[in-house]
Design a protein around this motif. Structure first.
Motif, mmCIF file in Angstrom:
data_model
loop_
_atom_site.group_PDB
_atom_site.id
_atom_site.type_symbol
_atom_site.label_atom_id
_atom_site.label_comp_id
_atom_site.label_asym_id
_atom_site.label_seq_id
_atom_site.Cartn_x
_atom_site.Cartn_y
_atom_site.Cartn_z
ATOM 1 N N TYR A 182 0.840 -1.205 0.000
ATOM 2 C CA TYR A 182 0.000 0.000 0.000
ATOM 3 C C TYR A 182 0.875 1.255 0.000
ATOM 4 N N TYR A 231 0.326 5.312 1.252
ATOM 5 C CA TYR A 231 -0.530 6.283 1.926
ATOM 6 C C TYR A 231 0.156 7.641 1.914
ATOM 7 N N GLN A 277 0.218 11.223 4.127
ATOM 8 C CA GLN A 277 -0.157 11.763 5.419
ATOM 9 C C GLN A 277 0.070 13.267 5.431
ATOM 10 N N GLY A 325 -5.023 12.328 8.552
ATOM 11 C CA GLY A 325 -4.835 10.893 8.747
ATOM 12 C C GLY A 325 -4.015 10.268 7.641
ATOM 13 N N LEU A 326 -4.260 8.998 7.401
ATOM 14 C CA LEU A 326 -3.566 8.249 6.357
ATOM 15 C C LEU A 326 -4.535 8.046 5.207
ATOM 16 N N ARG A 327 -4.228 8.639 4.084
ATOM 17 C CA ARG A 327 -5.118 8.518 2.926
ATOM 18 C C ARG A 327 -4.498 7.584 1.893
ATOM 19 N N LEU A 328 -5.284 6.636 1.426
ATOM 20 C CA LEU A 328 -4.805 5.584 0.541
ATOM 21 C C LEU A 328 -4.658 6.092 -0.893
ATOM 22 N N TYR A 338 -3.010 0.565 -3.980
ATOM 23 C CA TYR A 338 -2.693 -0.675 -3.300
ATOM 24 C C TYR A 338 -2.606 -1.794 -4.315
ATOM 25 N N GLY A 387 -6.565 3.926 -4.936
ATOM 26 C CA GLY A 387 -7.165 4.191 -3.645
ATOM 27 C C GLY A 387 -8.063 5.412 -3.731
ATOM 28 N N ASP A 388 -8.119 6.159 -2.642
ATOM 29 C CA ASP A 388 -9.035 7.293 -2.566
ATOM 30 C C ASP A 388 -8.483 8.584 -3.169
ATOM 31 N N PHE A 396 4.072 13.700 3.656
ATOM 32 C CA PHE A 396 4.777 12.537 4.194
ATOM 33 C C PHE A 396 4.126 11.300 3.584
ATOM 34 N N LEU A 409 3.876 7.145 3.237
ATOM 35 C CA LEU A 409 4.121 5.893 3.943
ATOM 36 C C LEU A 409 3.758 4.705 3.063
ATOM 37 N N PHE A 447 4.680 -1.004 8.376
ATOM 38 C CA PHE A 447 4.927 0.269 7.705
ATOM 39 C C PHE A 447 6.421 0.530 7.567
ATOM 40 N N GLY A 448 6.771 1.212 6.471
ATOM 41 C CA GLY A 448 8.103 1.746 6.346
ATOM 42 C C GLY A 448 8.245 3.014 7.169
#
Lengths: 110, 112
Positions: free
Chosen positions: B33, B35, B37, B42-45, B48, B58-59, B88, B90, B103-104
């Motif tokens: 995945y 994401y 940030q 938050g974490l938005r995709l 994936y 994703g979104d 950022f 991820l 997560f990395g």
């Protein structure tokens, strides 16, 4: 759509308890909980699966209400190390799409 | 030791340039995945992938592209079409959606 978390932020004194909630507009297959310290990668806390199976750590508990499409994370006797941002992640089915909420900032003070 | 590695940790690019973020895992995970940030979001995709040579939007996929030519690698390209690329990023992986995601350490991209 992202799951919805509440509250957005909470401040505790060491030893107090907290509950963080997560809800989804879609049927949930699994719920993930992670904690992130500032500037670091999120760290796994717990997974709750449809049907009641729960996998996670000893000192943190959670619930998963499949009918209401909600999950709650329970932090008891908080410690300073509990501070961070908590994220819930959800998947709506057996596919691999894992989406996260906006997070709840937890601050534990001495 | 098994894990997921993102590189570089910090990346600076000029506006209008494409940039590729690296993500490698040696956990033998099927799913990977990306994401994004941002503060308060938050974490938005972004994208994936469930298996090699297959990936889904994703979104917030607009302005991004990915490839999955090898199981262990899932690079993300931030194109010049992405209107606000500074963020950022991820990368994560897991075996199945019902297992823990790793997560990395993230890549902080700054576009000037």
């Amino acid at each position: 759509q992202q799951p919805v978390q509440s509250p957005q932020a909470v401040i505790l004194r060491e030893g107090e308890d907290a509950v963080i909630n997560c809800s989804s507009s879609k049927a949930l297959y699994s719920v993930h909980w992670y904690r992130q310290k500032h500037g670091e990668a999120p760290v796994f806390l717990m997974i709750l699966l449809k049907g009641g199976e729960q996998k996670g750590h000893e000192k943190i508990s959670a619930s998963f209400n499949e009918k209401k499409q909600q999950s709650s994370l329970y932090l008891t006797a908080s410690q300073l190390s509990y501070s961070g941002t908590y994220f819930c992640g959800s998947s709506g089915g057996s596919n691999y799409k894992l989406t996260f909420g906006k997070g709840t900032l937890l601050t534990v003070n001495p | 030791d098994g894990g997921i590695t993102q590189s570089p940790k910090y990346l600076f690019r000029k506006e209008g340039q494409n940039v590729t973020l690296s993500c490698e895992q040696n956990l033998n995970h099927d799913a990977m995945y990306w994401y994004r940030q941002d503060p308060g979001q938050g974490l938005r995709l972004i994208y994936y992938s469930q298996i090699v040579n297959d990936f889904q939007k994703g979104d917030i996929a607009e302005g991004y592209s990915v490839s999955r030519e090898k199981k262990e690698s899932f690079p993300l390209t931030v194109t010049s079409a992405q209107k606000n690329p500074t963020a950022f990023y991820l990368c994560a992986s897991n075996d199945r959606v019902i297992t823990e995601a790793f997560f990395g350490q993230g890549t902080r991209l700054t576009v000037v």
